[in-house]
Design an enzyme around this catalytic site. Structure first.
Site, PDB file in Angstrom:
ATOM      1  N   HIS A  72     -72.060  11.738  11.649  1.00 47.18           N
ATOM      2  CA  HIS A  72     -73.049  10.688  11.907  1.00 47.18           C
ATOM      3  C   HIS A  72     -73.280   9.950  10.594  1.00 47.18           C
ATOM      4  O   HIS A  72     -73.157  10.532   9.513  1.00 47.18           O
ATOM      5  CB  HIS A  72     -74.338  11.392  12.359  1.00 47.18           C
TER       6      HIS A  72
ATOM      7  N   ASP B 165     -75.031  20.081   9.525  1.00 44.71           N
ATOM      8  CA  ASP B 165     -75.849  19.144  10.294  1.00 44.71           C
ATOM      9  C   ASP B 165     -75.976  19.739  11.692  1.00 44.71           C
ATOM     10  O   ASP B 165     -75.031  19.707  12.485  1.00 44.71           O
ATOM     11  CB  ASP B 165     -75.177  17.767  10.325  1.00 44.71           C
TER      12      ASP B 165
ATOM     13  N   GLN C 175     -77.272  18.237  16.561  1.00 50.23           N
ATOM     14  CA  GLN C 175     -76.797  18.311  17.946  1.00 50.23           C
ATOM     15  C   GLN C 175     -76.485  19.742  18.388  1.00 50.23           C
ATOM     16  O   GLN C 175     -75.970  19.946  19.482  1.00 50.23           O
ATOM     17  CB  GLN C 175     -75.539  17.437  18.113  1.00 50.23           C
TER      18      GLN C 175
ATOM     19  N   LYS D   6     -84.943  15.852  18.950  1.00 49.17           N
ATOM     20  CA  LYS D   6     -83.745  16.083  19.765  1.00 49.17           C
ATOM     21  C   LYS D   6     -83.804  17.442  20.463  1.00 49.17           C
ATOM     22  O   LYS D   6     -82.870  17.838  21.156  1.00 49.17           O
ATOM     23  CB  LYS D   6     -82.492  16.017  18.889  1.00 49.17           C
TER      24      LYS D   6
HETATM   25  N1  PLP Z   1     -76.752  13.941  12.768  1.00 49.12           N
HETATM   26  C1  PLP Z   1     -76.319  13.922  14.025  1.00 49.12           C
HETATM   27  C2  PLP Z   1     -75.109  14.715  14.408  1.00 49.12           C
HETATM   28  C3  PLP Z   1     -76.996  13.156  14.969  1.00 49.12           C
HETATM   29  O1  PLP Z   1     -76.566  13.121  16.240  1.00 49.12           O
HETATM   30  C4  PLP Z   1     -78.147  12.416  14.582  1.00 49.12           C
HETATM   31  C5  PLP Z   1     -78.869  11.561  15.550  1.00 49.12           C
HETATM   32  O2  PLP Z   1     -78.329  11.064  16.488  1.00 49.12           O
HETATM   33  C6  PLP Z   1     -78.558  12.485  13.252  1.00 49.12           C
HETATM   34  C7  PLP Z   1     -77.841  13.259  12.382  1.00 49.12           C
HETATM   35  C8  PLP Z   1     -79.757  11.744  12.769  1.00 49.12           C
HETATM   36  O3  PLP Z   1     -80.913  12.267  13.305  1.00 49.12           O
HETATM   37  P1  PLP Z   1     -82.325  11.551  13.076  1.00 49.12           P
HETATM   38  O4  PLP Z   1     -82.155  10.128  13.505  1.00 49.12           O
HETATM   39  O5  PLP Z   1     -83.268  12.315  13.941  1.00 49.12           O
HETATM   40  O6  PLP Z   1     -82.651  11.663  11.624  1.00 49.12           O
END
Ligand code: PLP
Length: 403
Positions: free
Chosen positions: A121, A198, A201, A224
């Protein structure tokens, strides 16, 4: 698992959009919230609200107890050794920025390298790139095969004496791939390199145990995983957090301040400048309670069955192109149908009450690897049903006939 009973815990699921029952399949972006989470926010504002940590009065102490009990709930949830290893942030993005900034400042210099993967991401790419601009560090990227599985042989080859950290997602928010994190951590440690996971998900969908993974750092967002927006977590092994400098300065993170010299608070408060979202952290603890009450194994089993069903039904649609066929996969399905633009497909599904996500999903380098501009993504949560998958399939068929 009694899905209908579970759905009753989520008031929003019974609303309609454009006169159609809502089919909410955008859980990768954010999940809906059960009543007990929202109630906890309202109740705390109405009956406990006071700033934490600094007050001698009753309410402040009660709010502090709730806030710190939430830290303990998070510790237990990911099986960290101690609450000093749980830093509250605003979300995954802030957690990665905190780590990149502090770790980069202390341990990285010009020419040093961070290993990420092609399926990250943006929030696990750009913070490292900012460091690249500031300090001249380099990003090295683990490639994947066409099924969307990381190439572990190539991963091993990326390590050099300049590699300082590896930062990889446990589950891809686009492909659904579940990466073999435990094995990847082992490889990094064999090179004496720490590993950040990370888990944005993964924690909503599977049991995640930081000690079992031997992760040095792990980040995720409350919103999430059925919790409120604006709260996230950075887990770090105490021996690492101890060695990192503070990220932001302000109240709460200090021990003593004078104009000549300031000393910093103990862990984890050293990284928590300013008033924390102490109401939100209670909401996160309630979300954890909710997930535990349903049972992580049951959630995983339900979502796995639902994903298998959806894959089978979607594959039967003519001109269907799926992105991500990894052997180990989570509850995320990305696809395109014929020449229909992802945006058109998403918009027309929306008119049928079906909420999916379209676009690059904050993973543009991955889109380049896949050779597409964007996809349509359906992502499931514990309250989704086979009937909703059927509605998605029927919706796609209907849009196909229109084109
Ligand atoms: N990392 C992954 C794999 C994600 O799917 C997301 C959000 O979609 C994020 C990081 C970022 O999360 P946030 O927007 O809650 O900081």
């Amino acid at each position: 698992m009694d899905i209908q009973k579970i759905r009753e815990d989520f008031p929003i699921l019974s609303r309609t959009v454009y006169g159609k029952p809502l089919v909410y399949l955008d859980n990768g972006a954010t999940t809906q919230k059960p009543r007990m989470v929202v109630d906890s926010l309202v109740n705390e504002y109405y009956s406990v609200n006071a700033n934490v940590h600094r007050g001698v009065h009753y309410l402040s102490q009660q709010a502090t107890e709730l806030h710190e009990a939430s830290r303990e709930a998070v510790r237990r949830f990911i099986n960290a050794r101690g609450v000093s290893e749980i830093v509250f942030t605003r979300g995954t993005t802030e957690s990665v920025n905190l780590l990149a900034s502090s770790f980069g400042e202390e341990f990285m210099g010009e020419g040093d390298e961070v290993i990420v993967s092609v399926m990250e991401h943006h929030s696990n790419i750009v913070p490292w790139q900012l460091l690249a601009t500031r300090k001249g560090i380099r990003l090295k990227v683990i490639p994947m095969n066409d099924r969307g599985e990381l190439l572990l042989d190539e991963y091993e080859k990326l390590f050099t004496e300049r590699t300082k950290i590896v930062s990889v997602t446990q589950v891809s928010n686009v492909l659904g791939t579940v990466n073999p994190i435990k094995e990847m951590v082992r490889v990094a440690h064999a090179h004496n390199v720490p590993f950040m996971v990370d888990a944005a998900q993964s924690v909503p969908h599977m049991k995640v145990d930081v000690q079992e993974l031997d992760a040095d750092f792990l980040v995720f967002s409350a919103h999430k995983m059925y919790g409120p927006t604006g709260v996230g977590v950075l887990y770090g092994k105490e021996e690492w957090l101890d060695r990192l400098p503070p990220y932001q300065g302000g109240g709460e993170m200090i021990q003593h301040v004078s104009f000549e010299k300031t000393t910093f608070n103990e862990l984890p408060f050293k990284f928590e400048a300013g008033t924390p979202d102490y109401i939100g952290t209670t909401g996160l603890a309630k979300a954890i309670d909710y997930m535990n009450a349903v049972g992580m194994e049951r959630i995983a089993a339900h979502e796995s069955e639902l994903t298998a069903y959806a894959l089978e039904r979607l594959r039967a649609i003519p001109d269907m192109r799926m992105f991500g066929e990894a052997a180990e996969r989570g509850a995320v399905i990305s696809f395109l149908v014929g020449n229909i633009h992802h945006f058109d497909l998403g918009t027309l599904l929306d008119r049928l009450g079906i909420a999916v996500r379209t676009g690059h999903h904050c993973a543009q380098p991955l889109m380049q690897r896949l050779g597409v501009e964007g996809t349509v993504r359906a992502s499931f949560a514990l309250y989704n049903t086979k009937e909703e998958v059927d509605a998605l399939v029927a919706g796609i068929e209907r849009v196909r006939r229109m084109f």
